[in-house]
Motif scaffolding. Structure first.
Motif, short mmCIF file in Angstrom:
data_model
loop_
_atom_site.label_atom_id
_atom_site.label_comp_id
_atom_site.label_asym_id
_atom_site.label_seq_id
_atom_site.Cartn_x
_atom_site.Cartn_y
_atom_site.Cartn_z
N ASN A 1 42.79 59.41 22.26
CA ASN A 1 43.17 60.51 21.39
C ASN A 1 44.58 61.03 21.64
O ASN A 1 45.44 61.00 20.76
N ASN A 2 44.84 61.53 22.85
CA ASN A 2 46.16 62.10 23.08
C ASN A 2 47.24 61.04 23.13
O ASN A 2 48.40 61.30 22.78
N TRP A 3 46.88 59.84 23.52
CA TRP A 3 47.82 58.72 23.51
C TRP A 3 48.38 58.52 22.11
O TRP A 3 49.60 58.44 21.91
N ASN A 4 47.50 58.46 21.10
CA ASN A 4 47.94 58.28 19.72
C ASN A 4 48.73 59.47 19.21
O ASN A 4 49.75 59.31 18.52
N VAL A 5 48.27 60.67 19.54
CA VAL A 5 48.98 61.88 19.11
C VAL A 5 50.40 61.90 19.66
O VAL A 5 51.37 62.17 18.93
N VAL A 6 50.54 61.60 20.94
CA VAL A 6 51.86 61.57 21.56
C VAL A 6 52.75 60.51 20.92
O VAL A 6 53.93 60.75 20.63
N GLN A 7 52.20 59.33 20.69
CA GLN A 7 52.97 58.25 20.08
C GLN A 7 53.56 58.65 18.74
O GLN A 7 54.76 58.45 18.48
N TYR A 8 52.72 59.20 17.89
CA TYR A 8 53.20 59.50 16.54
C TYR A 8 54.03 60.78 16.49
O TYR A 8 54.88 60.95 15.60
N ALA A 9 53.84 61.67 17.47
CA ALA A 9 54.75 62.81 17.60
C ALA A 9 56.15 62.32 17.96
O ALA A 9 57.15 62.78 17.41
N VAL A 10 56.22 61.36 18.88
CA VAL A 10 57.51 60.76 19.25
C VAL A 10 58.14 60.08 18.03
O VAL A 10 59.34 60.25 17.76
N LEU A 11 57.35 59.33 17.27
CA LEU A 11 57.87 58.63 16.10
C LEU A 11 58.44 59.62 15.08
O LEU A 11 59.52 59.39 14.52
N VAL A 12 57.73 60.72 14.84
CA VAL A 12 58.24 61.73 13.90
C VAL A 12 59.54 62.33 14.41
O VAL A 12 60.49 62.53 13.66
#
Length: 283
Positions: A191-202
Motif C-alpha cells: 500500500n504505502n509503497w505504491n502511494v509513495v511511488q506515485y506521489a514521487v511521479l506526480v
C-alpha cells in the motif's frame, strides 16, 4: 500524526472490522508452501492525499523512498520490463531466465501511438499534453492491455493513472492532480509503497511541467489483507505515528529523463517501530 499513517490505520481497521473473507473459496494466490492464501477484503477503497500539504510516507514503519523511486523510474522513465534494469529484487519471482516479466508495465508505457501531433509513447504523451493542453480530460496512461495479458508474467495491479490539472484562485501556476487506479492490492506489502511511488511521479511531472502538486487519489478495487498478515497488521496499526517528513526533489532537474533515485530525499524521517521482517508474500 502523518496523514498517510492516519489513512492507513483507518483503512486497515475498516478491512478487519467490515471486510469479507475469501476463506474456503477457490483462490489463485498461494503461499510458497502451497497453502491457499486467503484474504479479508474491502471493495472500492478510495484514499486521498494532498501532496501540497505533506508527503504521504508512513511513519509506522519505514518505506524505502529511493527503492520505490527506482521502480517507478524503471517503469515510466526506462520503460523496461527486465529486472536487470532494476536495482532491487522485488520482481525476481515473476521474471523468466532472461530477466523479462513479459509485456507488462514498462513495456506498455513505451508503446507508441499516432496522434495528429505525431508519434508518442504513453508517458511522453502525458508530458506533451501537460505542457501544451493542460486542461485536457484525456491525459492518462494504461498498462492493462487485454491483447497482451497472455504475455505478461503478472497482470498489472496498479494499471492506470489519469492526470487532471486545476488552477487555484489567486495562483499563477497550475496544479497537477492524479488518480491511480489499482485492481488489487496486498495492503501490508504494497500500500504505502505504491502511494509513495506515485506521489514521487506526480512531483516529478509537476516540476518538469512547471506546476504545483495537488491531490493524489488512490482507488483500489480489491484492498485485501492476507490471512498470514493479520497479526502483523494488528501490531503495526497499534504503533504511535509520528509527523510526516519533508520531501525534497532536486529543483535543478527540468527534464523527466534526467531524474535518478538520488534526486529524492526526506528531511526528518523517523519511524515509530522496527521494520517488519520476513513478511510472507503470496504468489
Amino acid at each position: 500524526m502523518s496523514r498517510a499513517d492516519e489513512i492507513f490505520i483507518n483503512m486497515c481497521k475498516d478491512i478487519l472490522e467490515n471486510g469479507t473473507s475469501t476463506e474456503g473459496e477457490k483462490v489463485r494466490p498461494h503461499w510458497p508452501d502451497g497453502t491457499p492464501a486467503y484474504t479479508i477484503k474491502k471493495f472500492g477503497v478510495v484514499n486521498r492525499y494532498d501532496l501540497s500539504k505533506e508527503f504521504p510516507i508512513m511513519t509506522l514503519r519505514k518505506t524505502a523512498l529511493k527503492s520505490a523511486t527506482d521502480e517507478i523510474l524503471w517503469i515510466y522513465q526506462k520503460k523496461s520490463n527486465n529486472i536487470h534494469d532494476l536495482n532491487s529484487h522485488i520482481w525476481d519471482e515473476w521474471a523468466d531466465e532472461t530477466g523479462s516479466i513479459g509485456k507488462a508495465y514498462g513495456y506498455q508505457i513505451g508503446q507508441k501511438s499516432i496522434y495528429k501531433e505525431g508519434e508518442f509513447d504513453q508517458i511522453d504523451r502525458v508530458i506533451y499534453d501537460l505542457k501544451n493542453n493542460p486542461f485536457s480530460r484525456r491525459i492518462m496512461t494504461n498498462t492493462y492491455v487485454f491483447s497482451d495479458l497472455h504475455e505478461m508474467n503478472l497482470y498489472p495491479c496498479a494499471y492506470s493513472v489519469t492526470y487532471n490539472v486545476t488552477q487555484k484562485k489567486g495562483e499563477d501556476k497550475l496544479t497537477l492532480n492524479a488518480i491511480l487506479n489499482q485492481r488489487s492490492q496486498d495492503v501490508l506489502a504494497a500500500n504505502n509503497w505504491n502511494v509513495v511511488q506515485y506521489a514521487v511521479l506526480v512531483h516529478m511531472l509537476a516540476q518538469v511541467c512547471d506546476m504545483n502538486v495537488g491531490e493524489l487519489v488512490h482507488v483500489i478495487a480489491d484492498a485485501h489483507i492476507y490471512d498470514r498478515h493479520v497479526p502483523l497488521i494488528k501490531e503495526l496499526i497499534e504503533r504511535k505515528p509520528l509527523p510526516a517528513p519533508k520531501f525534497h526533489l532536486n529543483p535543478d532537474i527540468k527534464d523527466f529523463y534526467e531524474f535518478t533515485r538520488n534526486d529524492v530525499s526526506l528531511e526528518g524521517y523517523e519511524v515509530a517501530g522496527e521494520q517488519l521482517k520476513d513478511i510472507p508474500i503470496a504468489i
